[in-house]
Design a protein around this motif. Structure first.
Motif, PDB file in Angstrom:
ATOM      1  N   ILE A  32      54.207 -90.619  17.454  1.00  0.00           N
ATOM      2  CA  ILE A  32      53.423 -91.851  17.678  1.00  0.00           C
ATOM      3  C   ILE A  32      54.246 -92.848  18.475  1.00  0.00           C
ATOM      4  O   ILE A  32      53.755 -93.484  19.417  1.00  0.00           O
ATOM      5  N   GLY A  33      55.537 -92.959  18.113  1.00  0.00           N
ATOM      6  CA  GLY A  33      56.418 -93.869  18.843  1.00  0.00           C
ATOM      7  C   GLY A  33      56.625 -93.451  20.283  1.00  0.00           C
ATOM      8  O   GLY A  33      56.687 -94.277  21.207  1.00  0.00           O
ATOM      9  N   ALA A  34      56.709 -92.185  20.544  1.00  0.00           N
ATOM     10  CA  ALA A  34      56.928 -91.675  21.898  1.00  0.00           C
ATOM     11  C   ALA A  34      55.685 -91.843  22.769  1.00  0.00           C
ATOM     12  O   ALA A  34      55.782 -92.022  23.972  1.00  0.00           O
ATOM     13  N   SER A  35      54.498 -91.822  22.134  1.00  0.00           N
ATOM     14  CA  SER A  35      53.265 -91.960  22.930  1.00  0.00           C
ATOM     15  C   SER A  35      53.007 -93.402  23.317  1.00  0.00           C
ATOM     16  O   SER A  35      52.218 -93.657  24.219  1.00  0.00           O
ATOM     17  N   GLY A  36      53.640 -94.346  22.636  1.00  0.00           N
ATOM     18  CA  GLY A  36      53.456 -95.748  22.978  1.00  0.00           C
ATOM     19  C   GLY A  36      52.208 -96.362  22.367  1.00  0.00           C
ATOM     20  O   GLY A  36      51.883 -97.508  22.587  1.00  0.00           O
ATOM     21  N   ASN A  37      51.471 -95.613  21.586  1.00  0.00           N
ATOM     22  CA  ASN A  37      50.235 -96.095  20.970  1.00  0.00           C
ATOM     23  C   ASN A  37      50.504 -96.282  19.475  1.00  0.00           C
ATOM     24  O   ASN A  37      50.011 -95.533  18.644  1.00  0.00           O
TER      25      ASN A  37
END
Length: 156
Positions: free
Chosen positions: A148-153
């Protein structure tokens, strides 16, 4: 990733946790089913073997009857222990009653040990499986949060 073995596509720890939980489950069910079968069979044998033993005229005939009726050998080791003679040993220095008590107790411990085999495995699995499962859950949540953190959302 929607295959039946999607868990095997995780990292090494995820695969290890899944395989470990599977092995613990399979081994537990094998022990549970075997012990249930064994104990049911032993109790059925005892219903027939005890009266046959007490209707015998002597100890050797009683042992022969029990051996033919028992498939699990619960009573036969006890009867065989009664026929044990230990001439010239420390065991013969006690009274006859004490000698019989000792050999029967030793034989009974052997039978009980055989009937209780597998309980340590069940206790170990029962004590450790929740923690192994919790490790897998925490590891999965960690990877989900990283994703979730890597997707930026990151908004709810």
């Amino acid at each position: 990733m929607n295959t039946p073995f999607a868990a095997l596509h995780g990292d090494a720890l995820s695969v290890l946790v899944a395989v470990l939980l599977l092995a613990m489950s399979v081994s537990s069910w094998v022990v549970i089913l075997y012990k249930g079968w064994l104990l049911r069979r032993a109790s059925q044998d005892q219903v027939r073997a005890k009266p046959a033993f007490w209707q015998a005229t002597d100890l050797s005939e009683g042992l022969a009857r029990v051996r033919t009726l028992e498939r699990v050998a619960v009573l036969a080791p006890l009867i065989e222990a009664l026929q044990t003679h230990l001439p010239g040993t420390l065991g013969t220095q006690a009274s006859a009653e004490a000698q019989r008590t000792r050999v029967l107790r030793d034989a009974l411990h052997g039978v009980v040990h055989r009937l209780q085999a597998g309980q340590i495995l069940l206790a170990t699995v029962g004590a450790t499986a929740p923690f192994v499962g919790l490790l897998g859950t925490v590891w999965g949540i960690y990877h989900a949060l990283v994703g979730i953190g890597a997707s930026g959302n990151a908004s709810i």
